[in-house]
Design a protein around this motif. Structure first.
Motif, PDB file in Angstrom:
ATOM      1  N   THR A 123       0.861  -1.125   0.180  1.00  0.00           N
ATOM      2  CA  THR A 123      -0.021   0.003  -0.114  1.00  0.00           C
ATOM      3  C   THR A 123       0.846   1.143   0.010  1.00  0.00           C
ATOM      4  OG1 THR A 123      -1.780  -1.130   1.191  1.00  0.00           O
ATOM      5  CG2 THR A 123      -1.832   1.258   1.217  1.00  0.00           C
ATOM      6  N   SER A 126       2.465   1.779  -3.251  1.00  0.00           N
ATOM      7  CA  SER A 126       1.715   2.207  -4.368  1.00  0.00           C
ATOM      8  C   SER A 126       1.203   3.845  -4.053  1.00  0.00           C
ATOM      9  CB  SER A 126       0.434   1.476  -4.448  1.00  0.00           C
ATOM     10  OG  SER A 126      -0.413   1.624  -3.131  1.00  0.00           O
ATOM     11  N   GLU A 127       1.348   4.366  -2.941  1.00  0.00           N
ATOM     12  CA  GLU A 127       1.109   5.719  -2.580  1.00  0.00           C
ATOM     13  C   GLU A 127       2.313   6.343  -2.800  1.00  0.00           C
ATOM     14  OE1 GLU A 127      -1.783   6.793  -1.840  1.00  0.00           O
ATOM     15  OE2 GLU A 127      -3.002   5.302  -0.990  1.00  0.00           O
ATOM     16  N   ALA A 345      -3.917  -0.906   6.748  1.00  0.00           N
ATOM     17  CA  ALA A 345      -4.604   0.069   5.606  1.00  0.00           C
ATOM     18  C   ALA A 345      -5.108   1.510   6.088  1.00  0.00           C
ATOM     19  CB  ALA A 345      -5.602  -0.696   5.089  1.00  0.00           C
TER      20      ALA A 345
END
Length: 361
Positions: A123, A126-127, A345
């Motif tokens: 995550t 990807s950010e 998340a």
């Protein structure tokens, strides 16, 4: 940055008292950091696998004004600068500090942590187009060389046969709060973790990041809890200074993310929940918006908690109070059998939001 001084940790329980025996350490802080304030808390409490919404953050703006000349003729003022500029941001730099309880009841929780870690990193990658990470697992069990585990190991500690008797420790292996690179004891890695950086934490370019993290995060179940105290130890000035065990881990231009995991309430760590919150802010030069805290712990103080309700009064749970005092934080239940992916998340969302408005000190 004001200094935190931590005394030597001791008081170890005998390992042959059985699996329910827990070890404990005690220490003291000689100076407590001053209380800090922020523009308002943004704290999430999660006890299921659902994710939370991202927080809204905005940068401060300044207004420009022009002056007049002595003859009453207005000067041209400063040339326009194109309006308000966004803050510098963290540029993908994130210092991740994990403090994981190594008490005897933590085996399942440590497994759920390791299974949730890959998704968390995916995550963040990807950010951030250029995810520049430091990942450190603080030593919560500085037991190396202690007679209770090593002297006559096979006879005294048959439940810990993998303890590395005869292996010479590095100086920092015995320091509380230092990055652990050779976790020892029952359910621990019991080997030297192969970190490409040559440091006591993981840096970008680490081959097989998941394997490296699993090694440093497998702290075992022969040690102690005290995750808040070990967090403060890992962030202290001395241990991060040149020549210190965690030298270079904390960067002025990086966001600090702390992940503390303990299946009790941490009633024994030195200091108050306010002291713990102050220590995080102090580590980032007094900026509470440069810190994100994720605590995964027992939720028996919550009538709807996954661990079952114990009927205790509000405010008794120090780890929950810690998250409430840190403006950007997430609390998750240690008893979530689906793992901790949802909590990671939600924390990732907060990390991204705070990175966008981060102004290096």
């Amino acid at each position: 940055m004001r200094r935190l001084a931590l005394a030597t940790l001791a008081a170890l329980a005998a390992c042959n008292d059985g699996p329910e025996q827990q070890s404990g350490f005690g220490s003291s802080i000689t100076t407590a950091p001053p209380a800090t304030t922020s523009s308002g808390p943004d704290t999430s409490t999660t006890t299921s696998s659902s994710t939370g919404a991202a927080e809204d953050s905005a940068a401060a703006s300044t207004a420009n004004s022009s002056t007049s000349s002595a003859g009453g003729i207005p000067d041209g003022g400063a040339p326009p600068d194109g309006g308000d500029k966004p803050p510098q941001g963290c540029g993908g730099k994130v210092d991740l500090l994990f403090t994981i309880s190594s008490q005897s009841t933590m085996k399942l929780a440590q497994g759920w942590l390791k299974s949730s870690f890959p998704g968390f990193i995916d995550t963040l990658e990807s950010e951030f187009g250029d995810f520049d990470y430091h990942i450190l697992s603080a030593n919560t069990s500085p037991l190396w060389g202690h007679p209770v585990l090593c002297a006559g190991c096979k006879d005294i500690c048959p439940e810990v046969p993998e303890y590395p008797c005869g292996v010479t420790p590095e100086p920092c292996d015995t320091i509380a709060g230092a990055g652990v690179t050779y976790p020892i004891g029952e359910d621990a890695s019991n080997k030297r973790c192969d970190l490409a950086s040559g440091l006591r934490y993981i840096t970008p370019g680490q081959p097989d990041l998941e394997e490296a993290f699993s090694c440093i995060a497998s702290v075992g179940t022969s040690g102690a809890p005290l995750v808040a105290e070990m967090t403060m130890a890992a962030l202290a000035d001395e241990i991060n200074a040149p020549g210190g065990c965690n030298e270079g881990f904390l960067r002025d231009d990086a966001l600090l993310v702390v992940v503390a995991i303990q299946d009790t309430w941490d009633e024994d760590s030195v200091g108050t929940a306010q002291d713990w919150a102050n220590a995080l802010v102090e580590a980032k030069g007094g900026d509470p918006d440069a810190v994100v805290l994720l605590v995964i712990a027992s939720d028996t103080d919550d009538p709807d908690g996954l661990c079952g309700y114990s009927g205790v009064p509000p405010g008794y749970h120090k780890l929950r109070t810690w998250t409430e005092l840190v403006p950007h934080s997430v609390f998750g239940s240690i008893c979530n059998e689906q793992g901790y992916a949802a909590y990671f998340a939600e924390a990732a969302t907060k990390i991204k939001a705070q990175c966008d408005v981060f102004v290096p000190q």
